[in-house]
Design a protein around this motif. Structure first.
Motif, PDB file in Angstrom:
ATOM      1  N   THR A  76      68.298  91.896  72.248  1.00 41.19           N
ATOM      2  CA  THR A  76      68.786  92.482  73.309  1.00 41.19           C
ATOM      3  C   THR A  76      68.947  91.431  74.554  1.00 41.19           C
ATOM      4  N   GLU A  77      69.533  91.774  75.615  1.00 43.46           N
ATOM      5  CA  GLU A  77      69.502  90.819  76.762  1.00 43.46           C
ATOM      6  C   GLU A  77      68.403  90.746  77.547  1.00 43.46           C
ATOM      7  N   ALA A  78      67.604  91.759  77.269  1.00 41.80           N
ATOM      8  CA  ALA A  78      66.058  91.980  77.959  1.00 41.80           C
ATOM      9  C   ALA A  78      65.008  91.157  77.188  1.00 41.80           C
ATOM     10  N   GLY A  79      65.431  90.525  76.233  1.00 42.67           N
ATOM     11  CA  GLY A  79      64.592  89.762  75.323  1.00 42.67           C
ATOM     12  C   GLY A  79      63.643  90.586  74.439  1.00 42.67           C
ATOM     13  N   GLU A  80      64.089  91.776  73.907  1.00 41.92           N
ATOM     14  CA  GLU A  80      63.736  92.575  72.815  1.00 41.92           C
ATOM     15  C   GLU A  80      64.125  92.243  71.597  1.00 41.92           C
ATOM     16  N   LEU A  81      63.355  92.315  70.393  1.00 42.54           N
ATOM     17  CA  LEU A  81      63.919  92.329  69.275  1.00 42.54           C
ATOM     18  C   LEU A  81      63.240  93.570  68.357  1.00 42.54           C
ATOM     19  N   TYR A  82      64.039  94.197  67.670  1.00 47.13           N
ATOM     20  CA  TYR A  82      63.815  95.624  67.203  1.00 47.13           C
ATOM     21  C   TYR A  82      63.950  95.370  65.567  1.00 47.13           C
ATOM     22  N   ALA A  83      63.392  96.098  64.918  1.00 42.30           N
ATOM     23  CA  ALA A  83      63.776  96.302  63.495  1.00 42.30           C
ATOM     24  C   ALA A  83      64.040  97.868  63.280  1.00 42.30           C
ATOM     25  N   LEU A  84      65.062  98.412  63.092  1.00 40.80           N
ATOM     26  CA  LEU A  84      65.683  99.806  63.076  1.00 40.80           C
ATOM     27  C   LEU A  84      65.859 100.394  61.392  1.00 40.80           C
ATOM     28  N   PHE A  85      65.019 101.455  60.954  1.00 35.24           N
ATOM     29  CA  PHE A  85      65.486 102.014  59.778  1.00 35.24           C
ATOM     30  C   PHE A  85      65.876 103.644  60.176  1.00 35.24           C
ATOM     31  N   ASP A  86      66.917 103.973  59.577  1.00 36.41           N
ATOM     32  CA  ASP A  86      67.178 105.519  59.654  1.00 36.41           C
ATOM     33  C   ASP A  86      66.996 105.807  61.287  1.00 36.41           C
ATOM     34  N   ARG A 124      58.856  96.131  67.051  1.00 33.46           N
ATOM     35  CA  ARG A 124      59.162  95.970  68.010  1.00 33.46           C
ATOM     36  C   ARG A 124      58.745  94.784  68.719  1.00 33.46           C
ATOM     37  N   ARG A 125      59.319  93.614  69.163  1.00 33.78           N
ATOM     38  CA  ARG A 125      58.762  92.365  69.626  1.00 33.78           C
ATOM     39  C   ARG A 125      59.433  91.972  70.835  1.00 33.78           C
ATOM     40  N   LYS A 126      58.500  91.738  72.208  1.00 37.29           N
ATOM     41  CA  LYS A 126      59.205  91.260  73.102  1.00 37.29           C
ATOM     42  C   LYS A 126      59.115  89.494  73.121  1.00 37.29           C
ATOM     43  N   LEU A 127      60.422  88.998  73.437  1.00 36.64           N
ATOM     44  CA  LEU A 127      60.285  87.465  73.369  1.00 36.64           C
ATOM     45  C   LEU A 127      60.604  86.910  74.830  1.00 36.64           C
ATOM     46  N   PRO A 128      60.291  85.558  75.057  1.00 36.04           N
ATOM     47  CA  PRO A 128      60.275  85.039  76.356  1.00 36.04           C
ATOM     48  C   PRO A 128      61.793  84.596  76.751  1.00 36.04           C
ATOM     49  N   GLY A 129      62.861  85.429  76.831  1.00 33.79           N
ATOM     50  CA  GLY A 129      64.151  85.202  77.206  1.00 33.79           C
ATOM     51  C   GLY A 129      65.103  86.151  76.362  1.00 33.79           C
ATOM     52  N   GLY A 171      58.078  92.962  57.441  1.00 27.00           N
ATOM     53  CA  GLY A 171      57.516  94.219  56.822  1.00 27.00           C
ATOM     54  C   GLY A 171      56.008  94.443  57.341  1.00 27.00           C
ATOM     55  N   ARG A 172      54.891  94.364  56.683  1.00 27.67           N
ATOM     56  CA  ARG A 172      53.515  94.593  57.335  1.00 27.67           C
ATOM     57  C   ARG A 172      53.245  93.799  58.365  1.00 27.67           C
ATOM     58  N   HIS A 173      53.743  92.599  58.427  1.00 26.85           N
ATOM     59  CA  HIS A 173      53.233  91.821  59.599  1.00 26.85           C
ATOM     60  C   HIS A 173      54.092  92.255  60.981  1.00 26.85           C
ATOM     61  N   ALA A 174      54.951  92.927  60.915  1.00 24.72           N
ATOM     62  CA  ALA A 174      55.703  93.503  61.970  1.00 24.72           C
ATOM     63  C   ALA A 174      55.838  92.655  62.973  1.00 24.72           C
ATOM     64  N   GLY A 175      56.608  91.660  62.772  1.00 26.60           N
ATOM     65  CA  GLY A 175      57.280  90.736  64.041  1.00 26.60           C
ATOM     66  C   GLY A 175      56.364  89.434  64.375  1.00 26.60           C
ATOM     67  N   ARG A 176      55.042  89.256  63.806  1.00 22.81           N
ATOM     68  CA  ARG A 176      54.090  88.353  63.991  1.00 22.81           C
ATOM     69  C   ARG A 176      54.967  87.004  64.160  1.00 22.81           C
ATOM     70  N   THR A 177      54.436  85.962  65.122  1.00 24.09           N
ATOM     71  CA  THR A 177      55.252  84.743  65.177  1.00 24.09           C
ATOM     72  C   THR A 177      54.508  83.772  64.037  1.00 24.09           C
ATOM     73  N   ARG A 178      55.450  83.281  63.155  1.00 20.90           N
ATOM     74  CA  ARG A 178      55.022  82.324  62.165  1.00 20.90           C
ATOM     75  C   ARG A 178      54.958  80.765  62.943  1.00 20.90           C
ATOM     76  N   TRP A 179      56.175  80.668  63.594  1.00 21.86           N
ATOM     77  CA  TRP A 179      56.226  79.185  64.360  1.00 21.86           C
ATOM     78  C   TRP A 179      57.067  79.625  65.485  1.00 21.86           C
ATOM     79  N   HIS A 180      57.115  78.739  66.236  1.00 21.02           N
ATOM     80  CA  HIS A 180      57.842  78.768  67.442  1.00 21.02           C
ATOM     81  C   HIS A 180      58.255  77.213  68.108  1.00 21.02           C
TER      82      HIS A 180
END
Length: 388
Positions: A208-218, A224-229, A257-266
């Protein structure tokens, strides 16, 4: 303890993980076609076709057509080329001859259609003029159905078998719609206008434009993860990782999956163009400073090339196609010969298109399809580049 719904969604992701990166049953390469059927090529939004379907050594102009200002990325499917413009959705044959068009609604001189999604003779396109989401006959442009989910802000993307399509709106609604009937299966609300969608099976990933990232099912949130931009692009990798590039906040690889949006690298200085390009090993991005190739396994920079790029990139085979103020350039995916940023023969060719490339490129039929922005001194154009 995770719910049954969340477990089923995770299992679905694992089943689908081998079908991403442009290798699923809907991809042009898998079907032996020479198409670019979605603005981001496939449902994972990789902007990469493993098949070598573009000009490699040199390119020149095959045809040029004057068009209204482009509003989205072109799509190529079934022998037709589709370009969204301020004058509506325009279509062309592969030789450049004009086809049908979806014009602005009565009383309006302009439109803002999305890049379409094309499958099995049907064109799915979103609008911001009250028509919302349309299904059109690919041969004639006749309307099959329409449904009002709001002002659509991003191109539709399908589920794994094109039984439904997902769309997002400027008001932050995500909808799943039956591809045959237009019936809405569910809607969900997110924070901010939807800027990017990618799907894996029945899971939709939403930026989203607000810097949100979602994974949706049904219709429900898996994470949900907030990103800086503002999120510019979301891309799904083979095996589950999610890639997101942001305006001013860099590029991220996020676990799923079970790690739910955790940063691997940036990568803080990561690109922020209209699209990333994702291959098995590398994430490619570009901005006003240049082109960057980032290693998927750790996020380190493999190589870079100076330049000014703004439009969405496209990859095919062993070549990366990038548009900028001075035209279109083709680069070797491996960066040519060298170590780090010290490279020889990284660029295969460059062709001037008479203006700045806008929105993004599509590669199909041994051609690169290029929207060119209009200025006070020149009209907008649509250009096809092919091999000499």
């Amino acid at each position: 303890m995770p719910s049954r719904r969340h477990v089923l969604a995770s299992l679905g992701l694992l089943v689908m993980s081998g079908c991403l990166d442009g290798r699923d049953g809907d991809s042009a390469a898998a079907n032996g076609r020479d198409d670019w059927p979605l603005p981001g090529f496939d449902a994972a939004d990789t902007s990469y076709n493993p098949a070598p379907v573009g000009p490699r050594s040199e390119a020149s102009e095959r045809w040029r057509r004057t068009v209204p200002q482009p509003t989205g990325r072109p799509v190529v499917a079934g022998g037709r080329v589709y370009l969204p413009t301020l004058g509506g959705l325009r279509t062309f044959a592969l030789d450049g001859s004009s086809g049908w068009s979806l014009d602005p609604v009565e009383g309006r001189s302009t439109a803002w259609p999305t890049g379409p999604a094309v499958h099995d003779g049907t064109v799915y396109v979103g609008t911001d003029d009250g028509r919302s989401l349309l299904a059109l006959d690919a041969a004639s442009g006749d309307e099959s159905w329409r449904v009002d989910v709001g002002d659509v802000s991003v191109s539709p993307v399908p589920d794994h078998d094109w039984g439904t399509v997902f769309v997002g709106t400027r008001s932050g609604t995500v909808a799943r719609v039956d591809a045959d009937t237009g019936e809405v299966a569910w809607t969900a609300s997110v924070f901010g206008a939807v800027t990017s969608l990618a799907t894996s099976g029945d899971i939709v990933y939403v930026g989203t434009e607000a810097g949100e990232l979602y994974a949706l099912f049904d219709g429900d949130g898996l994470w949900r993860r907030k990103l800086p931009g503002s999120v510019v692009d979301v891309v799904l990798g083979n095996g589950g990782p999610v890639y997101a590039t942001t305006f001013g906040g860099g590029t991220f690889e996020l676990a799923d999956g079970r790690h739910a949006g955790r940063t691997r690298w940036h990568v803080e200085a990561g690109p922020a163009t209209d699209s990333l390009v994702l291959t098995d090993d590398t994430v490619y991005g570009a901005d006003g400073g240049g082109l960057v190739a980032m290693n998927r396994h750790g996020g380190g920079r493999q190589w870079s090339h100076r330049g000014s790029f703004a439009a969405g990139m496209a990859g095919a085979g062993d070549t990366l196609y990038v548009g900028g103020e001075s035209g279109v350039s083709a680069y070797r995916l491996d960066g040519g010969v060298g170590v780090g940023d010290l490279r020889l023969n990284a660029r295969r060719w460059h062709t001037d298109v008479g203006g700045s490339v806008v929105r993004g490129l599509a590669v199909a039929d041994d051609s690169v399809f290029v929207p060119v922005g209009g200025t006070s001194d020149s009209e907008a154009a649509f250009v096809a580049l092919g091999p000499l």
